[in-house]
Scaffold this active site. Sequence first.
Site, PDB file in Angstrom:
ATOM      1  N   GLU A 279      -0.403  -3.018  -2.015  1.00  0.00           N
ATOM      2  CA  GLU A 279      -0.058  -3.356  -3.396  1.00  0.00           C
ATOM      3  C   GLU A 279      -0.541  -4.749  -3.795  1.00  0.00           C
ATOM      4  OE1 GLU A 279       4.134  -2.582  -3.878  1.00  0.00           O
ATOM      5  OE2 GLU A 279       3.893  -0.431  -3.565  1.00  0.00           O
ATOM      6  N   GLU A 411       2.898   5.910  -0.608  1.00  0.00           N
ATOM      7  CA  GLU A 411       4.309   5.784  -0.964  1.00  0.00           C
ATOM      8  C   GLU A 411       4.611   6.626  -2.204  1.00  0.00           C
ATOM      9  OE1 GLU A 411       5.743   1.839  -1.547  1.00  0.00           O
ATOM     10  OE2 GLU A 411       4.673   1.012   0.195  1.00  0.00           O
TER      11      GLU A 411
END
Length: 479
Positions: A279, A411
């Site tokens: 991320e 995720e």
Amino acid sequence: MKKSYLLKTVLLLCLFVGSMSCSDDDTKTTKDPIAFSITPETMLFSAKNGNAVMNIHLEKDAMWTLTNSADWLTVSGTSGTGMGYVSLVIAENDTEEARTATITVASGSETRMVQIEQSANENSSTITYDIAPDPSNMSTMTSVQLTAEMGTGWNLGNTLEAIGGETAWGNPMASKQLVDAVKAAGFKTIRIPVSWSNFSDDATFTINPAWLARVEEVVNYARDNDMYVIMNEHWDGGWMQPTNAQQAYVNNRLAIMWKQVATHFRDYDYHLIFAGSNEVMVDGDYGTPTSEYYTVQNSFNQTFVTAVRATGGRNAYRYLAVQGFNTNIDHTFAFAAIPVDVTPTRLLMEVHYYDPYNFTLNENSTITQWGSIATDPAQTETWANEAFVDAQFQKMKTKFVDNGVGVILGEFGAIVRTDVPGSETFRIYYLNYVANSARTHGLVPVYWDNGFIGNHTMALFNRNTGEVVYPDILDALMP
């Protein structure tokens, strides 16, 4: 996924000012010297072209001039007054030799110098291995073929990436009993988020051998169960900021770190997958990235791939996962560049999916229903429905899977709302739809489990016993 209560980033703006000396005699003073400095004093760049900003700290009326020793380095200005900045543009180094340059800034009789260093070009034709490549026990499947074998995955979240130590965020230490239970539940892949800098020297980025050994112990829990393992560099305090100012520092640190990790795990077979980051974004900026941001982030991916490959052995053939900007599907589709790789068909692209945020993660939201089975429009966001899920995953299939790059949905998940009667029905339906759509479009779905049980949490297993605490969620995740 970043932990919900991250440490606030503290931005320190250092301003160098003149100093004054006094004696006991108040009438005796010494004139302030010129307050003159340049930051940063050293800049490191990869072989790729890049940009940076050099800050000049000087009294407002003082003049300065700049000289540059290299034709591969372009500066935005050569003179000025007082405080200011100079933009630097670094050309790509297409040679096999590292190179250096010096920028000199003069003001009156004072001079300050900035050292510029750029790495050698290590493209597919010039890469030098630490040891000879070793294809033994390394699959010849393409990354797309690999993803078809990886099944459904599970995240050991908020554990080995916990800042301060493995139990610092409230979870127990990862155990063989837990990983055995994950395997028994039907998961074929485990993603292990790791903060490598947690136990590293701040100056040299040398990782504590005891931490490498502990991570390896957890990896072995999964490998003993014949599971695929995705092992990444996970947030880690947010040091991977994708800006021109930080690019050289991050690429240097990333290369040093991954060389150590890759060397330590070099003898593992193809079931161990390295993932370079998690991320990556500019802290607090969730908007569409600027060209600066995604270009720099793409350079991080290239640094990771090059550093791992250069360690040789089985790492020359290992499957490696890189990420799109902030693992956002739209940004990945629009801006991600596949790194140059000496070994073809071994790269994977990773994205995450938590849409719509108000349903999946927002603890204060009244949006508690989802999809075509929703009964109350006031509790539903229709923009991220089933069709949206399919369209997002189709983007990944079209750009990557169909072009030979396997995709990991690293995720996804949704919090339980024990305080909202009937909400679990929609969570089950959502997770089932997302997991099935991912598989249909060729993505590997990897559920995010934060380890905590109770309202607004995402645990699937009791971390102490291995017990499945939400059997209906488990059933929803499986094909």
